[in-house]
Design a protein around this motif. Structure first.
Motif, PDB file in Angstrom:
ATOM      1  N   LEU A 217       4.289  10.569  17.154  1.00  0.00           N
ATOM      2  CA  LEU A 217       3.379  10.466  16.011  1.00  0.00           C
ATOM      3  C   LEU A 217       2.914  11.828  15.517  1.00  0.00           C
ATOM      4  O   LEU A 217       1.932  11.938  14.790  1.00  0.00           O
ATOM      5  CB  LEU A 217       2.142   9.603  16.356  1.00  0.00           C
ATOM      6  N   ASP A 218       3.643  12.887  15.921  1.00  0.00           N
ATOM      7  CA  ASP A 218       3.237  14.227  15.501  1.00  0.00           C
ATOM      8  C   ASP A 218       3.623  14.517  14.054  1.00  0.00           C
ATOM      9  O   ASP A 218       2.969  15.281  13.376  1.00  0.00           O
ATOM     10  CB  ASP A 218       3.878  15.281  16.412  1.00  0.00           C
ATOM     11  N   LEU A 219       4.713  13.940  13.601  1.00  0.00           N
ATOM     12  CA  LEU A 219       5.201  14.203  12.250  1.00  0.00           C
ATOM     13  C   LEU A 219       5.328  12.898  11.509  1.00  0.00           C
ATOM     14  O   LEU A 219       6.011  11.996  11.959  1.00  0.00           O
ATOM     15  CB  LEU A 219       6.560  14.922  12.302  1.00  0.00           C
ATOM     16  N   THR A 220       4.686  12.783  10.374  1.00  0.00           N
ATOM     17  CA  THR A 220       4.732  11.540   9.623  1.00  0.00           C
ATOM     18  C   THR A 220       5.304  11.779   8.241  1.00  0.00           C
ATOM     19  O   THR A 220       5.261  12.879   7.705  1.00  0.00           O
ATOM     20  CB  THR A 220       3.322  10.926   9.485  1.00  0.00           C
ATOM     21  N   LEU A 221       5.845  10.745   7.667  1.00  0.00           N
ATOM     22  CA  LEU A 221       6.375  10.775   6.312  1.00  0.00           C
ATOM     23  C   LEU A 221       5.573   9.820   5.445  1.00  0.00           C
ATOM     24  O   LEU A 221       4.990   8.870   5.942  1.00  0.00           O
ATOM     25  CB  LEU A 221       7.855  10.364   6.312  1.00  0.00           C
ATOM     26  N   GLU A 222       5.590  10.080   4.166  1.00  0.00           N
ATOM     27  CA  GLU A 222       4.893   9.173   3.265  1.00  0.00           C
ATOM     28  C   GLU A 222       5.544   7.795   3.317  1.00  0.00           C
ATOM     29  O   GLU A 222       6.750   7.658   3.356  1.00  0.00           O
ATOM     30  CB  GLU A 222       4.933   9.724   1.838  1.00  0.00           C
TER      31      GLU A 222
ATOM     32  N   SER B 250      -5.107  11.872  15.555  1.00  0.00           N
ATOM     33  CA  SER B 250      -6.120  10.895  15.163  1.00  0.00           C
ATOM     34  C   SER B 250      -5.554   9.928  14.126  1.00  0.00           C
ATOM     35  O   SER B 250      -4.880  10.333  13.170  1.00  0.00           O
ATOM     36  CB  SER B 250      -7.349  11.599  14.584  1.00  0.00           C
ATOM     37  N   LEU B 251      -5.865   8.651  14.319  1.00  0.00           N
ATOM     38  CA  LEU B 251      -5.423   7.609  13.401  1.00  0.00           C
ATOM     39  C   LEU B 251      -6.558   6.631  13.167  1.00  0.00           C
ATOM     40  O   LEU B 251      -7.387   6.378  14.067  1.00  0.00           O
ATOM     41  CB  LEU B 251      -4.208   6.856  13.966  1.00  0.00           C
ATOM     42  N   ASP B 252      -6.594   6.065  11.979  1.00  0.00           N
ATOM     43  CA  ASP B 252      -7.600   5.042  11.646  1.00  0.00           C
ATOM     44  C   ASP B 252      -7.042   3.663  11.962  1.00  0.00           C
ATOM     45  O   ASP B 252      -5.903   3.336  11.600  1.00  0.00           O
ATOM     46  CB  ASP B 252      -7.963   5.100  10.163  1.00  0.00           C
ATOM     47  N   LEU B 253      -7.848   2.854  12.639  1.00  0.00           N
ATOM     48  CA  LEU B 253      -7.508   1.438  12.829  1.00  0.00           C
ATOM     49  C   LEU B 253      -8.128   0.672  11.670  1.00  0.00           C
ATOM     50  O   LEU B 253      -9.351   0.678  11.490  1.00  0.00           O
ATOM     51  CB  LEU B 253      -8.044   0.928  14.165  1.00  0.00           C
ATOM     52  N   CYS B 254      -7.267   0.006  10.877  1.00  0.00           N
ATOM     53  CA  CYS B 254      -7.729  -0.696   9.685  1.00  0.00           C
ATOM     54  C   CYS B 254      -7.299  -2.155   9.724  1.00  0.00           C
ATOM     55  O   CYS B 254      -6.224  -2.497  10.240  1.00  0.00           O
ATOM     56  CB  CYS B 254      -7.174  -0.042   8.416  1.00  0.00           C
ATOM     57  N   LEU B 255      -8.154  -3.009   9.182  1.00  0.00           N
ATOM     58  CA  LEU B 255      -7.840  -4.419   9.015  1.00  0.00           C
ATOM     59  C   LEU B 255      -7.506  -4.664   7.548  1.00  0.00           C
ATOM     60  O   LEU B 255      -8.281  -4.319   6.658  1.00  0.00           O
ATOM     61  CB  LEU B 255      -9.044  -5.274   9.426  1.00  0.00           C
TER      62      LEU B 255
ATOM     63  N   GLU C  95      -3.143   3.961  10.575  1.00  0.00           N
ATOM     64  CA  GLU C  95      -2.693   4.831   9.491  1.00  0.00           C
ATOM     65  C   GLU C  95      -3.369   6.178   9.585  1.00  0.00           C
ATOM     66  O   GLU C  95      -4.454   6.313  10.159  1.00  0.00           O
ATOM     67  CB  GLU C  95      -2.934   4.188   8.129  1.00  0.00           C
ATOM     68  N   LYS C  96      -2.698   7.156   9.008  1.00  0.00           N
ATOM     69  CA  LYS C  96      -3.154   8.538   9.145  1.00  0.00           C
ATOM     70  C   LYS C  96      -3.806   9.027   7.869  1.00  0.00           C
ATOM     71  O   LYS C  96      -3.275   8.819   6.775  1.00  0.00           O
ATOM     72  CB  LYS C  96      -1.964   9.436   9.488  1.00  0.00           C
ATOM     73  N   SER C  97      -4.925   9.662   8.030  1.00  0.00           N
ATOM     74  CA  SER C  97      -5.612  10.285   6.906  1.00  0.00           C
ATOM     75  C   SER C  97      -5.189  11.745   6.810  1.00  0.00           C
ATOM     76  O   SER C  97      -5.031  12.413   7.838  1.00  0.00           O
ATOM     77  CB  SER C  97      -7.131  10.192   7.089  1.00  0.00           C
ATOM     78  N   PRO C  98      -5.003  12.279   5.595  1.00  0.00           N
ATOM     79  CA  PRO C  98      -4.567  13.675   5.457  1.00  0.00           C
ATOM     80  C   PRO C  98      -5.523  14.677   6.094  1.00  0.00           C
ATOM     81  O   PRO C  98      -5.116  15.769   6.470  1.00  0.00           O
ATOM     82  CB  PRO C  98      -4.495  13.867   3.937  1.00  0.00           C
ATOM     83  N   LYS C  99      -6.787  14.318   6.217  1.00  0.00           N
ATOM     84  CA  LYS C  99      -7.780  15.254   6.742  1.00  0.00           C
ATOM     85  C   LYS C  99      -7.911  15.192   8.254  1.00  0.00           C
ATOM     86  O   LYS C  99      -8.649  15.987   8.849  1.00  0.00           O
ATOM     87  CB  LYS C  99      -9.145  14.968   6.098  1.00  0.00           C
TER      88      LYS C  99
ATOM     89  N   THR D 208       0.840  -1.197   0.000  1.00  0.00           N
ATOM     90  CA  THR D 208       0.000   0.000   0.000  1.00  0.00           C
ATOM     91  C   THR D 208       0.870   1.240   0.000  1.00  0.00           C
ATOM     92  O   THR D 208       2.057   1.185   0.314  1.00  0.00           O
ATOM     93  CB  THR D 208      -0.910   0.054   1.249  1.00  0.00           C
ATOM     94  N   GLN D 209       0.257   2.376  -0.313  1.00  0.00           N
ATOM     95  CA  GLN D 209       0.930   3.673  -0.243  1.00  0.00           C
ATOM     96  C   GLN D 209       0.405   4.505   0.910  1.00  0.00           C
ATOM     97  O   GLN D 209       0.712   5.683   1.029  1.00  0.00           O
ATOM     98  CB  GLN D 209       0.724   4.437  -1.561  1.00  0.00           C
ATOM     99  N   ALA D 210      -0.392   3.912   1.791  1.00  0.00           N
ATOM    100  CA  ALA D 210      -0.959   4.647   2.917  1.00  0.00           C
ATOM    101  C   ALA D 210       0.137   5.044   3.900  1.00  0.00           C
ATOM    102  O   ALA D 210       1.192   4.423   3.969  1.00  0.00           O
ATOM    103  CB  ALA D 210      -2.011   3.791   3.617  1.00  0.00           C
ATOM    104  N   ASN D 211      -0.141   6.103   4.664  1.00  0.00           N
ATOM    105  CA  ASN D 211       0.824   6.575   5.650  1.00  0.00           C
ATOM    106  C   ASN D 211       0.627   5.786   6.937  1.00  0.00           C
ATOM    107  O   ASN D 211      -0.091   6.188   7.843  1.00  0.00           O
ATOM    108  CB  ASN D 211       0.627   8.065   5.895  1.00  0.00           C
ATOM    109  N   THR D 212       1.265   4.631   7.025  1.00  0.00           N
ATOM    110  CA  THR D 212       1.069   3.698   8.139  1.00  0.00           C
ATOM    111  C   THR D 212       2.124   3.927   9.211  1.00  0.00           C
ATOM    112  O   THR D 212       3.303   4.141   8.914  1.00  0.00           O
ATOM    113  CB  THR D 212       1.158   2.253   7.629  1.00  0.00           C
ATOM    114  N   VAL D 213       1.709   3.855  10.478  1.00  0.00           N
ATOM    115  CA  VAL D 213       2.625   4.142  11.576  1.00  0.00           C
ATOM    116  C   VAL D 213       2.724   3.001  12.592  1.00  0.00           C
ATOM    117  O   VAL D 213       3.552   3.049  13.493  1.00  0.00           O
ATOM    118  CB  VAL D 213       2.212   5.437  12.314  1.00  0.00           C
ATOM    119  N   PHE D 214       1.884   1.987  12.466  1.00  0.00           N
ATOM    120  CA  PHE D 214       1.943   0.855  13.399  1.00  0.00           C
ATOM    121  C   PHE D 214       1.287  -0.349  12.730  1.00  0.00           C
ATOM    122  O   PHE D 214       0.317  -0.212  11.982  1.00  0.00           O
ATOM    123  CB  PHE D 214       1.204   1.192  14.700  1.00  0.00           C
TER     124      PHE D 214
END
Length: 830
Positions: free
Chosen positions: A412-417, A54-59, A45-49, A16-22
Motif C-alpha cells: 500500500l506504499d504506492l497508489t494509483l488513481e 494512513s487510510l480512512d475507513l469509510c462507509l 481509501e487514501k487521502s492526498p494529505k 466514486t473517484q476516490a483512491n480506494t484500496v480495499f
C-alpha cells in the motif's frame, strides 16, 4: 457451455473517484426486518494529505436500500460516504454484532507495519461499535494484538457460546537468520465487552505454518460438528483444513505439502470454496505462493460424504497467467442462479510499471465435467484493481460486483488513481450459445482440430427477435450468423460504406425480400429440385429481408476491407467465453491427390450448428480455397478438378447420420472456374463416388461457370420414398462432383470473353500474360453439410427426371436439358 446456462454480462457503473484500496460488504443491520435490506460497503481509501501508511475507513450507503431514503434507487445514484475513522497501516476488516443491539459492528486489524517493516509491537485487533446512527463517533475498543497480524475472521471455532475472532499472522522472524513462523491466535469474547480489557486469547499452531496467505471460514451446518466452524488456510504448506474436535485441533491437508526452502517460491496464495447448493463442490486456490496459476481442488467422483475432512480432492490447473502476474483475490458465488457457484478472480501485474492487457477481473463457470476441473472463462473488466466484493446489492437474487481501484503493490506504499466501480449483473439466457469441441479423432483415427459449436434457439419458437452474431472475416468477407423470429425483418449489414450488397445463405427456415423492380424473392436451404436453374446468386439487393412462417437462421456474408488473402480474424466478442473469443479459425493446407500435386488446397473448418435441446447437427459450414500455380500461363491452361463428395482433410464429420452438401462459390478468382461433371456412366460405382476417375472426358453440356457469390443446385440421389439414397452410411452423389479452376476451354463463350479481355489489355499496353495471372487467383467455395432432405414425392413425380443405376436417362418431364446436366438437380433414383 450448457444451453441451459446464462452468458455473463456485467454493466459497469462508476461510483466514486476516490483512491480506494480495499472493499468489503457490510450489512448495516444484523436484525431481520420485514423489508430486506441490501448490504452497504466498507472501504479503505487514501487521502492526498495523509502519510503513506494512513487510510480512512469509510462507509458507503447503498441507495438500493429502501429504508435509507424511503424508496429504493438504482445503484447509479449517489452512494453517500460516511467517514468512520483514520487508521494506521490497516490490513483486514470483518463484521459481527458484538454489542447485540441489532446492528453489525466493525472488526479490524491495523498497525501492521512501521514504514516498510512489520511492526513488532503492532498487529492490533479492535472493534468499532455501531449504534445504528451514521453520525457521531464509533467507539473503538481493543480485542488484542500480535505482531504481523494480517487476516482476521469471526465465527465459533472452539466454543458455541461466545463469539471468537481468529487472527492470522504472516511470517514473523524468530531469529537473526530470518526464519519465522505464521501462528494463529483465537480471541474469545468476554461477558463484559465494554470494559476495555483485551479478550481472552489462545494460540493454535505456533510453529506449524511458515507463511499463511489467506483464510476462509466454513460455517457449521449442524450434525455431528457440534455447531463449530471449520477453517481453510492457504500457506506455503498448501491448502489445509483445520477444525476443533474432542478438545483439540485437527489438521487435514487438501493440497500438496510443499518442501520448505530458504526462499518462499511455492505454496498457495488464496483460498475460497465453491458450493453446489449448500454443499462444498470445489476449493479455489493459487500457486505458487505469488499466485499466477489458478488452482481448483474438486471432489472425487466417488465422494458421497460432504464432510470436508472425509472427502478426497483432485487438483486441477484452471488457468496460468504467467510468472509476471498475480492472482490477488478469488471469490465463489452463484452468479447465474443455476445452483452451482462460479469463480471471479482478480489478476494484477506484480510490477507497477508493467501494466498490461492481462490485468483485470475474470469469471469462470464450471462445466459438466468438473471432475476434470474444466471451466469456461470470461473477462469481465480490464485494468489494475485492488479488491472486489460480490453480493446481491440490488435485492434481485443476482450477485453484483463492486471493485476498488487501485494499488500498485501489497504494501500500500504506492497508489494509483481509481475509485469504486459497480458491475451490475445482467446475465440473461442467450439466443445462441458458443462452445469449443475439443481435439478428437474421426472414424479413421485421424486427428481433428478443435471446432466451434453454435447451439441456437429454434426460430419458430421466438417472437420479435432479430439477433446477429459476428463470427469471422477472411478473403475480404465477414461472416455472421443471424437468427430471425417468424415474420421478423432484418437489414443486411455492410462492414464499410463502399461495400456491395450483402449475401445470405439460409441454414434453416426461409427468408424473402422485394427487389427494386417489385419482384418477390424467396430463399430456403437449397435450390428446389424442380428448378431449371443450375446456379443462383446469394446476393441480396434489398434493404430489408423478412423471415418466413417458421423464422430463419442464415449466414450474412458482407464485404470487408480487412486482411489480405487467406488471413482470418475471429469476430466473436463479449459476452461469449474467452476461449471462444480466442478460437483460432485457420486455413489448413491439404495434400491433394498425386495427379493434382501442383495444386495448393486449403480448408477452413467454420462451425457446426445445433438447435437447443438436440444433439445432432443441422448444419456444418466449411470453406475450401485452391489454385494451381502451373495454370497461370496464358498458353498452357489445364483444368484442375477437385472432387466434391470427398471430405476436406480437416473436416469434422457431421455423422453418424449421412449428410447432403450444398455448395456456394464465394470467390471465382479466375472468373472462369465452374462445375464439371464427367459424362462416363461406367464410373458410377461406389469406388468412384468419393474421388475423380483417372480418365475424365470433358463434355460441354456437363460444365458451366459459377460466378462469385453463387450457389449450386444440390447433387445427391433420392429414392422412391423421397429421401436421399444412402449406401454404406453415406449419401450417394453422382460419380464425379467437381470444380474446375478453369473451364474456359470447355465453354466457348467464356473463352471468347477471356480472349477479348486479353486483346483489350494488349491494346492498352498491358502484357497479356500478366492479364491472365491477374485474373487467375484463389478460388474459394463454401460447403454446407445438411442432414438428409425430405422430398415431396408427388411434386417430384410431376416435374423431376429419373435415372437408372447406371445413370441412363429414362424420361424427362418438364425439362429440356442435355442428359448429364440433369445430375445437377435432386435426382430420383429409378
Amino acid at each position: 457451455m450448457s444451453p441451459s446456462s446464462q452468458l455473463p454480462f456485467f454493466e459497469d457503473i462508476p461510483l466514486t473517484q476516490a483512491n480506494t484500496v480495499f472493499i468489503e460488504s457490510f450489512p448495516f443491520a444484523s436484525k431481520k426486518t420485514k423489508r430486506p435490506r441490501p448490504k452497504d460497503v466498507l472501504v479503505l481509501e487514501k487521502s492526498p494529505k495523509q502519510d503513506v501508511n494512513s487510510l480512512d475507513l469509510c462507509l458507503y450507503r447503498n441507495p438500493c436500500d429502501p429504508s435509507y431514503r424511503g424508496t429504493p434507487e438504482p445503484p447509479s445514484h449517489r452512494w453517500d460516504k460516511v467517514k468512520i475513522v483514520t487508521l494506521k497501516s490497516p490490513r483486514d476488516i470483518v463484521y459481527a454484532d458484538i454489542s447485540k443491539n441489532g446492528y453489525n459492528d466493525v472488526i479490524l486489524v491495523d498497525e501492521f507495519a512501521s514504514g516498510n517493516k512489520i511492526n513488532l509491537h503492532g498487529g492490533r485487533v479492535t472493534w468499532l461499535e455501531n449504534t445504528g446512527s451514521t453520525t457521531g463517533t464509533w467507539v473503538r475498543r481493543e480485542i488484542g494484538r500480535y505482531p504481523g497480524t494480517r487476516f482476521i475472521k469471526v465465527g465459533h471455532f472452539t466454543n458455541t457460546f461466545s463469539l471468537q475472532v481468529m487472527a492470522v499472522s504472516v511470517m514473523v522472524p524468530v531469529s537473526d537468520s530470518g526464519k519465522g513462523h505464521s501462528p494463529i491466535v483465537v480471541y474469545t469474547q468476554p461477558s463484559n465487552i465494554v470494559s476495555g480489557q483485551p479478550w481472552l486469547s489462545s494460540m493454535a499452531f505456533p510453529d506449524t505454518f511458515r507463511l499463511i496467505s489467506a483464510i476462509h471460514v466454513i460455517p457449521h451446518t449442524g450434525g455431528h460438528e457440534g455447531g463449530l466452524d471449520k477453517v481453510l488456510l492457504a500457506s506455503t504448506e498448501g491448502v489445509t483444513l483445520l477444525w476443533w474436535e474432542m478438545s483439540r485441533w485437527h489438521v487435514r491437508g487438501i493440497g500438496p505439502t510443499m518442501v520448505r526452502t530458504p526462499r518462499v517460491t511455492s505454496g498457495c496464495g488464496l483460498v475460497s470454496i465453491g458450493n453446489i447448493g449448500e454443499s462444498p463442490l470445489y476449493i479455489v486456490s493459487s500457486e505458487p505462493f505469488t499466485g499466477h496459476r489458478l488452482i481448483v481442488y474438486s471432489r472425487s467422483h466417488a465422494a458421497t460424504n460432504m464432510d470436508m475432512h472425509n472427502v478426497q480432492w483432485s487438483k486441477h490447473v484452471v488457468d496460468d497467467f504467467g510468472p509476471e502476474m498475480s492472482i490477488i483475490q478469488a471469490r465463489c458465488a452463484d452468479f447465474d442462479g443455476d445452483g452451482v457457484d462460479e469463480i471471479v478472480a482478480l489478476i494484477r501485474s506484480k510490477e507497477a510499471a508493467s501494466r498490461n492487457s492481462v490485468e483485470g477481473l475474470y469469471y469462470y463457470r464450471p462445466v459438466e465435467s468438473l471432475i476434470r476441473g474444466e471451466f469456461e472463462k470470461w473477462k469481465i473488466s480490464d485494468g489494475p484493481m485492488a479488491s472486489f466484493v460480490a453480493e446481491d446489492f440490488q435485492l434481485r437474487d443476482k450477485i453484483d460486483i463492486i471493485t476498488a481501484s487501485s494499488v500498485a503493490d501489497d504494501s500500500l506504499d504506492l497508489t494509483l488513481e481509481g475509485g469504486l466501480v459497480f458491475y451490475s449483473n445482467a446475465l440473461s439466457t442467450p439466443l445462441i450459445y458458443a462452445s469449443i469441441l475439443p481435439d478428437t479423432t474421426d472414424s479413421l483415427h485421424s486427428a481433428i482440430r478443435p471446432s466451434l459449436l453454435l447451439t441456437v434457439s429454434d426460430p419458430s419458437s421466438l417472437t420479435d427477435v432479430a439477433y446477429e452474431l459476428p463470427l469471422f472475416q477472411t478473403i475480404n468477407m465477414s461472416f455472421s450468423l443471424v437468427l430471425l423470429a417468424p415474420k421478423q425483418a432484418y437489414k443486411p449489414s455492410k462492414t464499410h460504406r463502399d461495400s456491395g450488397p450483402s449475401s445470405i445463405k439460409v441454414l434453416l427456415g426461409s427468408i424473402e425480400w422485394i427487389t427494386p423492380l417489385g419482384n418477390k424473392v424467396a430463399r430456403k436451404q437449397a435450390l428446389p429440385y424442380h428448378s431449371k436453374e443450375q446456379t443462383r446468386s446469394v446476393a441480396v439487393k434489398a434493404k430489408t429481408v423478412v423471415a418466413g412462417e417458421k423464422g430463419a437462421i442464415f449466414l450474412n456474408i458482407a464485404s470487408s476491407n480487412w486482411g489480405n488473402g487467406l488471413q482470418v480474424q475471429n469476430l466473436i466478442s463479449q459476452p461469449y467465453p474467452t476461449r471462444v473469443q480466442e478460437f483460432l479459425f485457420q486455413w489448413i493446407e491439404a495434400a491433394p491427390e498425386e495427379e493434382f500435386a501442383s495444386m495448393k488446397v486449403f480448408t477452413l473448418d467454420g462451425f457446426r450448428m445445433q438447435l437447443i435441446g438436440q444433439t445432432t447437427d443441422i448444419a456444418h459450414i466449411h470453406l475450401t480455397a485452391f489454385y494451381d500455380p502451373s495454370s497461370h500461363d496464358a498458353q498452357v491452361r489445364r483444368p484442375t478438378l477437385i472432387p466434391g463428395p470427398s471430405p476436406a482433410p480437416t473436416q469434422r464429420a457431421i455423422g453418424p447420420p449421412p449428410t447432403c452438401q450444398v455448395r456456394t462459390c464465394l470467390v471465382n478468382g479466375g472468373q472462369s472456374g465452374g462445375i464439371y461433371c464427367a459424362d462416363d456412366p461406367g464410373n458410377n460405382t461406389p469406388d468412384h463416388r468419393s474421388r475423380p476417375p483417372k480418365r475424365t472426358r470433358a463434355a460441354r453440356p456437363s460444365a458451366w461457370v459459377v460466378p462469385s457469390l453463387t450457389e449450386v443446385v444440390p447433387t445427391w440421389y433420392i429414392g422412391e420414398d423421397g429421401e436421399p439414397l444412402i449406401e454404406g452410411g453415406r449419401v450417394q452423389y453422382p460419380p464425379v462432383y467437381g470444380w474446375l479452376s478453369d473451364v474456359s476451354r470447355l465453354l466457348d463463350k467464356q473463352q471468347m470473353a477471356l480472349e477479348k479481355e486479353k486483346d483489350r489489355r494488349r491494346k492498352a499496353g498491358v502484357d497479356a500474360g500478366t492479364a491472365v495471372v491477374a485474373l487467375k487467383s484463389w478460388d474459394v467455395w463454401m460447403d454446407v453439410d445438411f442432414p438428409p432432405f425430405v422430398v415431396d414425392i408427388q411434386e417430384a413425380a410431376s416435374s423431376a427426371f429419373v435415372l437408372t443405376t447406371k445413370g441412363v436417362l429414362l424420361s424427362v418431364k418438364t425439362f429440356d436439358l442435355p442428359p448429364f446436366v440433369s445430375v445437377w438437380g435432386y435426382i430420383r433414383y429409378g
